[in-house]
Scaffold this active site. Structure first.
Site, PDB file in Angstrom:
ATOM      1  N   GLY A  15       0.784  -1.227   0.000  1.00 20.10           N
ATOM      2  CA  GLY A  15       0.000   0.000   0.000  1.00 20.10           C
ATOM      3  C   GLY A  15       0.815   1.276   0.000  1.00 20.10           C
ATOM      4  CB  ILE A  99      -6.976 -10.326 -14.466  1.00 25.92           C
ATOM      5  CG1 ILE A  99      -5.449 -10.285 -14.620  1.00 25.92           C
ATOM      6  CG2 ILE A  99      -7.654  -9.939 -15.782  1.00 25.92           C
ATOM      7  CD1 ILE A  99      -4.909 -11.297 -15.603  1.00 25.92           C
ATOM      8  CG  LEU A 100     -10.576  -5.874 -11.846  1.00 20.40           C
ATOM      9  CD1 LEU A 100     -10.595  -4.358 -11.796  1.00 20.40           C
ATOM     10  CD2 LEU A 100     -11.339  -6.468 -10.660  1.00 20.40           C
ATOM     11  CG  HIS A 117       1.306  -1.675 -15.753  1.00 17.05           C
ATOM     12  ND1 HIS A 117       1.420  -2.830 -15.002  1.00 17.05           N
ATOM     13  CD2 HIS A 117       1.931  -1.936 -16.927  1.00 17.05           C
ATOM     14  CE1 HIS A 117       2.097  -3.735 -15.684  1.00 17.05           C
ATOM     15  NE2 HIS A 117       2.413  -3.215 -16.855  1.00 17.05           N
TER      16      HIS A 117
HETATM   17  N1  LIG Z   1      -9.307  -6.159 -16.704  1.00 18.33           N
HETATM   18  C1  LIG Z   1      -8.246  -5.618 -16.125  1.00 18.33           C
HETATM   19  N2  LIG Z   1      -7.888  -6.013 -14.886  1.00 18.33           N
HETATM   20  C2  LIG Z   1      -6.797  -5.460 -14.305  1.00 18.33           C
HETATM   21  C3  LIG Z   1      -6.016  -4.520 -14.991  1.00 18.33           C
HETATM   22  C4  LIG Z   1      -6.417  -4.117 -16.298  1.00 18.33           C
HETATM   23  O1  LIG Z   1      -5.778  -3.248 -16.934  1.00 18.33           O
HETATM   24  N3  LIG Z   1      -7.525  -4.693 -16.818  1.00 18.33           N
HETATM   25  N4  LIG Z   1      -4.840  -4.032 -14.403  1.00 18.33           N
HETATM   26  C5  LIG Z   1      -4.349  -4.913 -13.356  1.00 18.33           C
HETATM   27  C6  LIG Z   1      -3.129  -4.554 -12.622  1.00 18.33           C
HETATM   28  N5  LIG Z   1      -2.087  -5.363 -13.193  1.00 18.33           N
HETATM   29  C7  LIG Z   1      -1.158  -4.658 -13.889  1.00 18.33           C
HETATM   30  O2  LIG Z   1      -1.163  -3.404 -13.881  1.00 18.33           O
HETATM   31  C8  LIG Z   1      -2.093  -6.780 -13.116  1.00 18.33           C
HETATM   32  C9  LIG Z   1      -2.204  -7.378 -11.878  1.00 18.33           C
HETATM   33  C10 LIG Z   1      -2.210  -8.768 -11.785  1.00 18.33           C
HETATM   34  C11 LIG Z   1      -2.110  -9.559 -12.916  1.00 18.33           C
HETATM   35  C12 LIG Z   1      -2.139 -11.049 -12.797  1.00 18.33           C
HETATM   36  O3  LIG Z   1      -1.631 -11.767 -13.636  1.00 18.33           O
HETATM   37  N6  LIG Z   1      -2.802 -11.498 -11.719  1.00 18.33           N
HETATM   38  C13 LIG Z   1      -2.999 -12.958 -11.513  1.00 18.33           C
HETATM   39  C14 LIG Z   1      -2.810 -13.312 -10.048  1.00 18.33           C
HETATM   40  C15 LIG Z   1      -1.448 -12.792  -9.604  1.00 18.33           C
HETATM   41  C16 LIG Z   1      -1.341 -12.895  -8.085  1.00 18.33           C
HETATM   42  O4  LIG Z   1      -2.362 -13.153  -7.436  1.00 18.33           O
HETATM   43  O5  LIG Z   1      -0.210 -12.676  -7.602  1.00 18.33           O
HETATM   44  C17 LIG Z   1      -4.459 -13.278 -11.852  1.00 18.33           C
HETATM   45  O6  LIG Z   1      -5.325 -12.376 -11.717  1.00 18.33           O
HETATM   46  O7  LIG Z   1      -4.668 -14.447 -12.181  1.00 18.33           O
HETATM   47  C18 LIG Z   1      -1.984  -8.948 -14.160  1.00 18.33           C
HETATM   48  C19 LIG Z   1      -1.987  -7.548 -14.259  1.00 18.33           C
HETATM   49  C20 LIG Z   1      -5.405  -5.200 -12.346  1.00 18.33           C
HETATM   50  N7  LIG Z   1      -6.469  -5.836 -13.035  1.00 18.33           N
HETATM   51  N1  LIG Z   2       0.396  -4.832 -12.592  1.00 15.91           N
HETATM   52  C1  LIG Z   2       0.126  -4.054 -11.426  1.00 15.91           C
HETATM   53  C2  LIG Z   2       1.377  -3.891 -10.622  1.00 15.91           C
HETATM   54  O1  LIG Z   2       2.373  -4.537 -10.848  1.00 15.91           O
HETATM   55  N2  LIG Z   2       1.301  -2.984  -9.643  1.00 15.91           N
HETATM   56  C3  LIG Z   2       2.435  -2.712  -8.819  1.00 15.91           C
HETATM   57  O2  LIG Z   2       2.258  -3.283  -7.535  1.00 15.91           O
HETATM   58  C4  LIG Z   2       3.010  -2.489  -6.617  1.00 15.91           C
HETATM   59  C5  LIG Z   2       2.119  -2.147  -5.460  1.00 15.91           C
HETATM   60  O3  LIG Z   2       2.904  -1.597  -4.450  1.00 15.91           O
HETATM   61  P1  LIG Z   2       2.164  -0.980  -3.163  1.00 15.91           P
HETATM   62  O4  LIG Z   2       1.250  -2.050  -2.619  1.00 15.91           O
HETATM   63  O5  LIG Z   2       3.297  -0.632  -2.236  1.00 15.91           O
HETATM   64  O6  LIG Z   2       1.395   0.234  -3.620  1.00 15.91           O
HETATM   65  C6  LIG Z   2       3.452  -1.234  -7.366  1.00 15.91           C
HETATM   66  O7  LIG Z   2       4.790  -1.354  -7.777  1.00 15.91           O
HETATM   67  C7  LIG Z   2       2.549  -1.239  -8.563  1.00 15.91           C
HETATM   68  O8  LIG Z   2       3.085  -0.615  -9.707  1.00 15.91           O
END
Ligand SMILES: Nc1nc2c(c(=O)[nH]1)N[C@@H](CN(C=O)c1ccc(C(=O)N[C@@H](CCC(=O)O)C(=O)O)cc1)CN2
Ligand SMILES: NCC(=O)N[C@@H]1O[C@H](COP(=O)([O-])[O-])[C@@H](O)[C@H]1O
Length: 203
Positions: A15, A99-100, A117
């Site tokens: 956070g 992932i949403l 990101h």
């Molecule tokens: N529909 C969308 N969902 C999310 C987006 C987006 O742009 N569109 N951004 C992400 C944030 N993110 C990158 O910025 C990101 C976070 C997580 C993953 C991922 O592969 N997650 C896995 C689980 C990983 C874990 O639990 O450690 C999963 O969901 O299976 C990819 C991208 C947020 N969502």
């Molecule tokens: N794809 C999304 C992703 O990689 N997000 C990354 O998770 C970290 C969260 O840190 P925080 O919990 O200290 O804010 C940050 O580095 C952010 O860019």
């Protein structure tokens, strides 16, 4: 005096970016009120940061949904419904590592969900972007990386870019040096990106 725009922040970890938003609302750099923090991990330290700032929190566990025989979409709809009930002007994904689904996003037709990101548009979509950028640099494929704030669409990290900033990678860098440089920029751009979105909303 007009009420401040409201923000709900979604987290999964430490956070530090949430803390940057909290600090900015307290200093006035971000003219908004964070009304709730939602985590998908109960151990997320960001929940403690929110509590210390007096911000209500909620935790939703995908594992609990799965253990109850429910699906990822059931989870997403539950989270989206909880957010909708708060009627925020903006939803910020600040290290939300899930992932949403389109079903989640269908609850936000105003496209008022943004994400931070740690990469440039189209470079390293998805998780572990910093590590992947560092590896690409070591392979001589890139000379710099960056950070962006973008609108969230179903296609991960491919939404409209609100703000982006390039970040150099130095030959002397270790991974932790690049991580520190990126995190420092993240803490600025997440505030600037949220404010830019809210400014555009009010036009
Ligand atoms: N529909 C969308 N969902 C999310 C987006 C987006 O742009 N569109 N951004 C992400 C944030 N993110 C990158 O910025 C990101 C976070 C997580 C993953 C991922 O592969 N997650 C896995 C689980 C990983 C874990 O639990 O450690 C999963 O969901 O299976 C990819 C991208 C947020 N969502
Ligand atoms: N794809 C999304 C992703 O990689 N997000 C990354 O998770 C970290 C969260 O840190 P925080 O919990 O200290 O804010 C940050 O580095 C952010 O860019």
């Amino acid at each position: 005096m007009a009420a401040l725009p409201t923000i709900v922040v979604l987290i999964s970890g430490s956070g530090s970016n949430l803390q940057a938003l909290i600090d900015a609302t307290q200093s006035g750099a971000l003219k908004a009120k964070i009304i709730n923090v939602i985590s998908n991990r109960k151990a997320a330290y960001g929940l403690e940061r929110a509590a210390q700032a007096g911000i209500p929190t909620q935790t939703f566990s995908l594992k609990q949904f799965r253990d109850a025989g429910k699906t990822r979409v059931d989870f997403d709809i539950h989270v989206a419904t909880a957010i909708q009930a708060l009627r925020p002007d903006l939803v910020v994904l600040a290290g939300w590592m899930h992932i949403l689904s389109p079903e989640f996003l269908s609850h936000f037709p105003g496209e008022n969900v943004i994400n931070l990101h740690p990469a440039l548009p189209g470079q390293f979509d998805g998780a572990h972007a910093i590590e992947r950028a560092f590896e690409a640099f070591q392979q001589g494929k890139i000379t710099h990386t960056g950070v962006m704030v973008h609108k969230v669409i179903a296609d991960v990290d491919r939404g409209q870019v609100i703000l982006q900033r390039e970040i150099p990678i130095l030959k002397t860098d270790k991974l932790e040096d690049l991580e520190a440089r990126i995190h420092s920029v993240e803490h600025e751009i997440i505030v600037e990106g949220a404010q830019a979105f809210l400014n555009a909303l009010q036009k």
